[in-house]
Structures are given as C-alpha cells and as structure tokens.
Design a protein around this motif. Structure first.
Motif, PDB file in Angstrom:
ATOM      1  N   GLU A   1      -6.137  15.391 -31.451  1.00  0.00           N
ATOM      2  CA  GLU A   1      -6.805  16.512 -30.962  1.00  0.00           C
ATOM      3  C   GLU A   1      -5.732  17.729 -29.628  1.00  0.00           C
ATOM      4  OE1 GLU A   1     -11.670  15.742 -30.942  1.00  0.00           O
ATOM      5  OE2 GLU A   1     -10.682  15.452 -29.283  1.00  0.00           O
ATOM      6  N   ALA A   2      -4.998  16.822 -29.459  1.00  0.00           N
ATOM      7  CA  ALA A   2      -4.314  17.768 -27.736  1.00  0.00           C
ATOM      8  C   ALA A   2      -3.254  18.066 -29.194  1.00  0.00           C
ATOM      9  CB  ALA A   2      -3.870  16.443 -27.460  1.00  0.00           C
ATOM     10  N   ALA A   3      -2.737  17.391 -29.605  1.00  0.00           N
ATOM     11  CA  ALA A   3      -1.236  18.196 -30.678  1.00  0.00           C
ATOM     12  C   ALA A   3      -2.069  18.784 -31.986  1.00  0.00           C
ATOM     13  CB  ALA A   3      -0.944  16.489 -31.556  1.00  0.00           C
ATOM     14  N   ASN A   4      -3.417  19.010 -32.004  1.00  0.00           N
ATOM     15  CA  ASN A   4      -4.187  20.162 -33.013  1.00  0.00           C
ATOM     16  C   ASN A   4      -5.235  21.177 -32.456  1.00  0.00           C
ATOM     17  OD1 ASN A   4      -2.860  18.710 -35.895  1.00  0.00           O
ATOM     18  ND2 ASN A   4      -3.012  17.349 -34.622  1.00  0.00           N
ATOM     19  N   GLU A   5      -4.861  22.023 -32.179  1.00  0.00           N
ATOM     20  CA  GLU A   5      -6.296  22.658 -31.281  1.00  0.00           C
ATOM     21  C   GLU A   5      -7.123  23.475 -31.999  1.00  0.00           C
ATOM     22  OE1 GLU A   5      -5.648  26.610 -28.337  1.00  0.00           O
ATOM     23  OE2 GLU A   5      -3.737  25.773 -29.428  1.00  0.00           O
ATOM     24  N   GLY A   6      -8.228  23.380 -32.204  1.00  0.00           N
ATOM     25  CA  GLY A   6      -9.104  24.069 -32.360  1.00  0.00           C
ATOM     26  C   GLY A   6      -9.206  22.928 -33.240  1.00  0.00           C
ATOM     27  N   VAL A   7      -9.281  21.626 -33.105  1.00  0.00           N
ATOM     28  CA  VAL A   7     -10.085  20.574 -34.409  1.00  0.00           C
ATOM     29  C   VAL A   7     -10.646  19.438 -33.201  1.00  0.00           C
ATOM     30  CG1 VAL A   7      -9.762  18.781 -36.156  1.00  0.00           C
ATOM     31  CG2 VAL A   7      -8.182  20.955 -35.978  1.00  0.00           C
TER      32      VAL A   7
END
Length: 420
Positions: A48-54
């Motif tokens: 989640e930290a690496a895929n903002e908005g997910v």
C-alpha cells in the motif's frame, strides 16, 4: 461551450482521481493464524505504501470453514480480487474458468525468471497454465539423528530404500532404540503412498484406462517394505498407532533415528535438539533411481471478475517477491519459491538441505494426492489407517490391502471421470 467543456474535463479528472484513490482490493486468506495474518499484513502495508491510492482489505476465513465460506462468497457474487489458493482447490476454480491466466504477467515480471521450475510446474498444475503463484511448499523429506547413526555404525545417511532398511536395522540393534518413526495412525497415508511409489517407480495414481496402480507389483513391494519395517522391529511397537505428535516426539526424544516429515516439524524439533545432532536428507530413492515425496502447497490467485487486474497482479507480485517470500517462508514454515533461496543463511543449513535437494533434483518427483476424488478424504483418513494397521499387525497381507485400496480408488476415479 468552452466553459462547459472545461468544467466537464475538470469533473472527469476529479472523478478519475477519486476512483483511483478509492481502489480497494479484497484479499482472502484461508489458512489463518494470528502470526500468519500479522506477517501478511506487514507485506500488504508495504504494498500500500508503494501504491498510493490502493487499499487492501484482508478477509480471514477460519480454515475449518474456509472452503464453504469462499464458495458461498463466489456463488453470491462477493468475489475477492486475490485469494490464498490451496493446491486442493486449484483444479476446482481453474477448471470452472474463474482464475486469471498469469503466464504473460510472470514472463514480464522482474522476478519471474527466478521462480524455480517446480514452483512454475505446481502453479500450472490445473490446465497447464499458471493460474497461481505458489508461496511455498510442504514437502516430505527425511530427518535423521546423527548421533544414533554414528552409534550404530552407519557411516553415511541412506540414499536408497535398501540402505534405509539396513540403517534402520542397525539402529534398532541399539538398546531401546528403533530405526524409523513410523506413522501407523492418523495421517499415515503419505508414508504408504511414498513407499509404494518409490518401489513402483512412478507416482501416477491411475493408468490411462483409469485403473489404480496401488496394487501393481511395485506398489505392493512398497507396502510390504513398510510392513517389514514394523514387523522386523525397525520401528517402535506402539508406532502402529502414532500420529504427528508421536512421531515428532519419537524423533526429538532419540527413540528413533529417522522421520519423514514436512518443514513444519522442524520448529518443534529445532527447539529440542541441537542443530549439530540432526539433519534432513531427501527421501530415499527406489529401484528406478527416483523418489516421490508428497507435496502440499498454497499460493496466490486472481479471480477474473476483478475490476482491478493490474493492481491485483501488483499485489500478487509484491507477495511473491524474493524478499517478501523469504520473510513469509521463515515465519510460516514452508520452503521458498525462488532460485537461490537456499543461499540465505536461514536456509543454508543441513536442516533445510534435504528439501532444497528435492526441489532441485530431477530424481525427486513431487507427488500430489488425488484430492479431487470425492471420497479421498475417507480413503486417507479412515480406510488406509484401519487396513494398514491390520497389515502391520499381521492380520492381512500387503497384496490384500493393496487390492482393496486399488478397487476403491478405481471406482472413485470412474465416478469423477464420469462427472467431468
């Protein structure tokens, strides 16, 4: 009109941004425990930290009810994006066309080339296409007690079935000691299947015309091998009733020198035995030069109903990366899926060597149980236990029980085949 178009364009941009920000993936785990969920949550947090908005919503299903609960979710349209898929369920969901084919995704993935051949083979088990990335393996290998072998004059651990029998004989001549921690009670089916396959030179359960191979001459020899181990005194007398806890305790207490088990047994053994006193080797090969250790596994699959296939794949890739998989494997007790994992200091030990040798050696062919048969559960948990105990106690012959097993499995296969 220009103002209207600008307004519509801005609205569309805002809607797209909102939609991205609100992307939620549902991840269902089915083999649950507080520690497993904690490890999974940590990997998901990093994703989640690496895929903002997910955002990833983890739904934990208790294992005893997981099959029915997931089936109910799918039937009711509450279908997850990503699911923890046990090997025994893969054929069901892949066969009904519900899973995403991951072949192209894996081919273009930066870590796809480091997946071991057996990892890919297991993921392709249903239909020949990778519809799962396994996250690790529960694979049988042979624990052995170095001190007992040395005391008995066994210079090297056994590599063949014949050597295994001879080493067990020598250890059993020591006062109060036995060669093999035989699992004669609940859960003992794996041992009978592995020994039968090793002596028969194949782990195919059925011939092309649908007949069980359990009563072929080689399989009968493997069943007789187990009976001989017990009746000649190379296994403890009360092992006719032993289950998992008893065989593991029999090994770490020094009662017997050999134990075939999965990596999950290593946790209890390592807590009670110094690392220098035991090691793990591959299962002994039969006359064909091959061994067929039973294997169980689970992994990550994507349902093809997902509206966020790219994000779902990125989640599976994050869960399956070498770093995440190493963390998962160490905490959960499975053999990792990437080449080179055996060089990790945690795994680069004599205690793990046997499993990596099996995964990387062509002479070791993993055996997957035919759990697709409707009555396989009854066969493995009841029929094999009761009839094999009768054979161990001399009340029935190897041929007798082999014929009964073969007749039952042949009939079950015919019913399964007719339903396809």
């Amino acid at each position: 009109m220009r103002h209207l178009l600008r307004g519509l364009g801005l609205t569309a941009m805002l809607m797209a941004s909102t939609a991205h920000a609100e992307t939620t993936l549902k991840l269902v785990e089915v083999i649950t425990s507080p520690e497993r969920t904690e490890v999974l949550q940590g990997i998901v947090d990093a994703y989640e930290a690496a895929n903002e908005g997910v955002t990833v919503e983890i739904v934990s299903l208790p294992w005893g009810q997981a099959f029915e609960k997931l089936a109910t979710m799918v039937a009711g349209g509450d279908i997850p994006d990503v699911v923890e898929m046990p090997d025994t369920w893969l054929a069901l969901y892949a066969g009904s066309g519900k899973l995403v084919d991951l072949e192209e995704r894996i081919a273009g993935w930066e870590h796809g080339a480091t997946l071991t051949e057996k990892t890919l083979a297991m993921g392709r088990q249903a239909g020949g296409k990778a519809q799962m990335i396994p996250y690790g393996f529960y694979l049988r290998a042979m624990f052995y007690n170095k001190k007992l072998l040395a005391e008995a004059g066994v210079e090297t651990p056994p590599g063949t079935m014949e050597e295994f029998m001879e080493a067990s004989r020598k250890v059993s001549e020591l006062p109060g000691k036995s060669g093999y921690c035989l699992r004669g009670g609940p859960g003992g089916t794996n041992g009978w299947v592995m020994m039968a396959a090793a002596m028969n030179g194949t782990n195919a359960f059925f011939t092309e015309d649908g007949k069980s191979r359990m009563n072929e001459a080689g399989s009968v020899a493997g069943i007789q091998f187990m009976i001989d181990m017990y009746q000649k005194g190379y296994a403890p007398k009360d092992s006719v009733n032993w289950g998992f806890n008893e065989i593991v305790a029999g090994f770490y207490s020094g009662t017997c020198a050999f134990l075939d088990q999965d990596p999950d047994a290593l946790i209890a053994i390592a807590e009670r035995m110094p690392a220098e006193d035991f090691a793990v080797i591959p299962m002994p090969v039969g006359p064909s030069g091959k061994a067929f250790p039973t294997i169980g596994f689970a992994g990550w699959s994507i349902f093809n109903t997902t509206e966020h296939q790219d994000e779902a794949w990125e989640l599976v890739a994050a869960l399956s990366s070498p770093e995440a998989n190493a963390t998962w494997s160490k905490r959960v007790g499975v053999i990792p899926i990437h080449k080179g994992a055996d060089q990790d200091p945690h795994f680069k030990t004599e205690q793990f060597k046997g499993w990596f040798d099996e995964l990387n050696g062509a002479q070791y062919v993993p055996t997957v149980m035919p759990s697709y048969l409707e009555q396989w559960g009854y066969f493995g948990s009841t029929m094999v236990v009761e009839t094999s105990q009768e054979a161990l106690l001399g009340k029935r012959t190897a041929q007798d029980v082999a014929d009964e097993w073969a007749a039952f499995l042949t009939a079950e296969y015919a019913k399964w085949k007719a339903a396809q």
